[in-house]
Enzyme design. Structure first.
Site, PDB file in Angstrom:
ATOM      1  CD  GLU A  29      -2.406  -1.501   2.636  1.00  0.00           C
ATOM      2  OE1 GLU A  29      -2.151  -0.744   3.590  1.00  0.00           O
ATOM      3  OE2 GLU A  29      -3.063  -2.551   2.766  1.00  0.00           O
ATOM      4  CD  GLU A  60      -3.925  -4.357   5.262  1.00  0.00           C
ATOM      5  OE1 GLU A  60      -5.146  -4.588   5.172  1.00  0.00           O
ATOM      6  OE2 GLU A  60      -3.458  -3.200   5.414  1.00  0.00           O
ATOM      7  CG  PHE A  83       1.361   0.593  10.930  1.00  0.00           C
ATOM      8  CD1 PHE A  83       2.008   1.265  11.973  1.00  0.00           C
ATOM      9  CD2 PHE A  83       0.897   1.329   9.851  1.00  0.00           C
ATOM     10  CE1 PHE A  83       2.175   2.644  11.930  1.00  0.00           C
ATOM     11  CE2 PHE A  83       1.067   2.703   9.811  1.00  0.00           C
ATOM     12  CZ  PHE A  83       1.710   3.372  10.850  1.00  0.00           C
ATOM     13  CG  ASP A  85       0.221  -2.662  15.144  1.00  0.00           C
ATOM     14  OD1 ASP A  85       0.094  -2.578  16.362  1.00  0.00           O
ATOM     15  OD2 ASP A  85       1.172  -2.149  14.520  1.00  0.00           O
ATOM     16  CG  PHE A  86      -2.128  -2.974   9.392  1.00  0.00           C
ATOM     17  CD1 PHE A  86      -2.592  -2.440  10.578  1.00  0.00           C
ATOM     18  CD2 PHE A  86      -1.771  -2.113   8.374  1.00  0.00           C
ATOM     19  CE1 PHE A  86      -2.677  -1.058  10.762  1.00  0.00           C
ATOM     20  CE2 PHE A  86      -1.856  -0.740   8.541  1.00  0.00           C
ATOM     21  CZ  PHE A  86      -2.303  -0.208   9.731  1.00  0.00           C
ATOM     22  CG  HIS A 129      -1.468   2.216  13.796  1.00  0.00           C
ATOM     23  ND1 HIS A 129      -2.755   2.093  14.225  1.00  0.00           N
ATOM     24  CD2 HIS A 129      -1.533   2.316  12.446  1.00  0.00           C
ATOM     25  CE1 HIS A 129      -3.584   2.130  13.191  1.00  0.00           C
ATOM     26  NE2 HIS A 129      -2.868   2.266  12.094  1.00  0.00           N
TER      27      HIS A 129
END
Lengths: 326, 339
Positions: A29, A60, A83, A85-86, A129
């Site tokens: 992205e 994702e 990130f 976290d994703f 994040h």
């Protein structure tokens, strides 16, 4: 030799591998025309073109799934998840698809890809994040997991990851992007599964990863200066494969071991290392194995709170000192 | 919106006798092998789970026969049919279902993960929706390397309600990838009617417009209809026209998995669909084209013989050896994670 930021080392590492091998492609992205939200991929689109450096939708699962399909059929994709976290929204690929395809198919399916991601705290982004998710990945058989702490390691380990035939999770620390280091000219290629002794010492071993490496080094300097305690600092660099021999040899010399981990305490990577030491080097030890970690708590956004929750130089030095003096 | 399938085209010869016999053989082969798998399950010789495609054979046969060598199939856990349709030997499939050493993956994958890359079967995926993005990636490779193979991705109606479906459709459309998405709408997501849990009548077809794609809903029980739709979509993909999404209306004669007796069906529904059994339809089609009963009977007998022989070979095969227990975790062949 040139001084390079960790951020520019990412660019140079990707460029080195894309220039070397046309099968290396890159997707994510905002990575192409915009050069990445952390500016860690600036110029790649211009250098390698729209067929090899591709912007994706905010999808994702599509990013990681496409990387896998391309890897299975002959490309060597580098996928960026903005990130770490994703990972939670595309974890099927990380947990179920990449790492199990080779085993389930009795060796038929290959999956040579790299997932780069911005990991770790320090940006005041709050609990979703800022996480350190290396332990999410380390526990999955079939993955390799790498987390460099310096610009030269970024290039060398990224190159090794791209050339590796297995799926590699490559964790870049967001708070290290602006840090600088000396990097030699020319191709740089490192080796996965090798830890680095960054500071030799005789009184205690400190193992650290990513952002915790410079903090462990600073703590070691403080302990040496203020307390006369001489710590050996090891940058683990690669959680899978794990260089246990370097760590065990160090513990055999210092008879003490501390881990400094940014991940929350439960099931952090240091627990695995400590269990190996307890199992295989118990009689080398002169004291308890001690883990210095972020507590079992989500990360706060406010700078004053975030700074307090991560292991700090003072906390590391204090804990080592108290343990050795107990 | 009715569930009435599109009308079958009039009998004509654009498909030709050889291809029709291949379509028939493929369907009978799937039927016979899957019926055998069910029988072996009742004898406790098929372990774990298994998900049969009885009644859905025309979809697998039509798409596979229309493929070229080198085209890639991505299947779900209900993937026996698609695996067999690409020419993987019955013995390899039944052996894997029976978890024997002669299985396709020597028992390491099981019923839900049938894979035979040499036949273009790039895996059977047991996490709903996972393989749609993966098929996109394989198609991306073809596009990038200017290779002309098509990636064909099969999934059920239930998959149209998971996020990965929508991510993959958009991604494939934006990148104009040579991928064909095939939704087998057998009317039940697992145990629940798809209509009870879906906002639109055609779970795939009515989503196509969201991704700029044509709505294509076909009779999935007529192998000729399926074959023609497949050829058209493959041509579009190979000529740079991008992805297609095809919804095939069909019906599974068995339950969702071996654990499911399918008691949730309304009375008479199964019987009604059995009148439209794809193999029955196709046998009549062959006869209408003047193909003799003897030719049909010989195909039936040949298939049965091969399935019988495969069954015996599987029963005689040993269990997988312990030597493969931890192999192929990593590319070096082993599972070492430390020095």
């Amino acid at each position: 030799m040139a001084e390079l930021t960790y951020r520019d080392a990412v660019i140079r590492g990707i460029a080195q591998e894309m220039a070397r091998d046309e099968d290396v492609v890159f997707l994510g992205e905002d990575v192409a025309k915009a050069g990445g939200v952390f500016k860690a991929t600036v110029g790649l689109y211009e250098q390698f073109g729209s067929l090899r450096v591709r912007d994706t939708p905010i999808s994702e699962q599509a990013i990681l799934g496409a990387a896998m399909g391309a890897a299975m059929t002959g490309l060597k994709p580098i996928a960026e998840i903005m990130f770490s976290d994703f990972f939670a929204v595309c974890f099927d690929y990380i947990a179920n698809e990449f790492p199990k395809s080779r085993y389930m198919t009795n060796g038929q399916t290959k999956c040579p890809l790299v997932v780069r991601t911005g990991n770790g705290a320090g940006s005041r982004f709050g609990a979703q994040h800022s996480q350190s998710v290396e332990n999410w990945c380390m526990m999955i058989p079939g993955l390799k997991v790498v987390a460099p702490s310096s610009p030269i390691d970024v290039i060398g380990l990224l190159a090794a990851s791209v050339r590796d035939p297995d799926p590699v999770i490559f964790l870049e620390h967001k708070s290290l992007y602006a840090t600088k280091g000396e990097v030699p000219d020319g191709e740089i290629l490192d080796k996965l599964g090798t830890a680095k002794i960054l500071r030799p010492g005789k009184d205690a071993t400190i193992v650290a990863l990513a952002l915790m490496v410079p903090r462990a080094l600073a703590a070691a300097e403080k302990l040496a200066k203020e307390e006369g305690i001489d710590c050996e600092v090891i940058d683990v660099r690669s959680l899978v494969p794990l260089d246990t021999q370097t760590i065990l040899a160090s513990v055999a010399k210092t008879h003490r071991c501390f881990s400094v981990e940014e991940n929350p305490r439960l099931c952090g990577w240091g627990a695995e290392i400590m269990s190996i030491i307890a199992d295989e080097a118990f009689y080398d030890l002169d004291g308890p194995l001690v883990r210095i970690t972020t507590p079992h708590c989500p990360l706060p956004a406010a700078d004053i709170l975030e700074d307090a929750i991560l292991p700090t130089v003072d906390r590391i030095a204090d804990r080592v000192k108290r343990t050795l003096q107990a | 919106m009715s569930k009435k399938p599109a009308q079958s085209p009039a009998l004509n010869d654009d498909i030709g006798e050889d291809t029709r016999l291949e379509l028939y053989r493929s369907q009978v082969n799937i039927r016979e092998a899957e019926q055998r798998a069910f029988d072996l399950f009742l004898q406790n010789l098929v372990k774990g789970t298994s998900h049969l495609s009885l009644g859905q054979e025309a979809v697998a046969a039509g798409f596979a026969v229309a493929m070229k060598k080198g085209d890639l199939s991505f299947c779900t856990y209900r993937g026996h049919a698609h695996t067999l349709a690409r020419g993987v030997p019955v013995e390899k499939v039944l052996g894997e279902l029976m978890q024997r050493d002669n299985g396709l993956m020597r028992g390491k994958g099981g019923s839900m993960h049938l894979t035979s890359e040499e036949h273009g079967v790039m895996g059977s995926y047991a996490i709903i929706g996972a393989h749609l993005p993966i098929a996109c990636g394989a198609a991306w490779r073809a596009q990038y390397k200017k290779q002309d193979d098509v990636s064909v991705c099969f999934f059920g109606d239930g998959t149209t309600n998971i996020g990965a479906f929508h991510e993959a459709l958009n991604f494939a459309a934006v990148w104009k990838l040579p991928v064909v998405f095939v939704c087998e709408n057998n009317l039940y997501m697992e145990y629940t009617p798809i209509a009870d849990v879906t906002a639109v009548p055609s779970p795939a077809g009515d989503r196509a417009s969201a991704y700029g794609l044509e709505k294509i809903v076909i009779d999935g029980n007529d192998a000729d209809v399926v074959y023609r739709a497949a050829l058209k979509a493959y041509d579009k993909a190979r000529s740079g026209g991008g992805p297609s999404l095809i919804e095939c209306l069909t019906y599974r004669h068995s339950g969702h998995s071996r654990a499911d007796p399918a008691k949730y069906r309304p009375e008479g529904e199964l019987e009604k669909w059995k009148e439209r059994d794809p193999i029955k339809i196709y046998r009549e089609r062959l006869k209408a084209f003047g193909i003799g009963d003897d030719v049909i009977a010989k195909i039936d007998a040949d298939v049965k013989r091969v399935v019988d022989e495969a069954t015996e070979a599987c029963k005689a095969s040993p269990n997988p050896p312990m030597s493969i227990l931890t192999t192929d975790v990593y590319a070096d062949g082993g599972f070492a994670w430390r020095n």
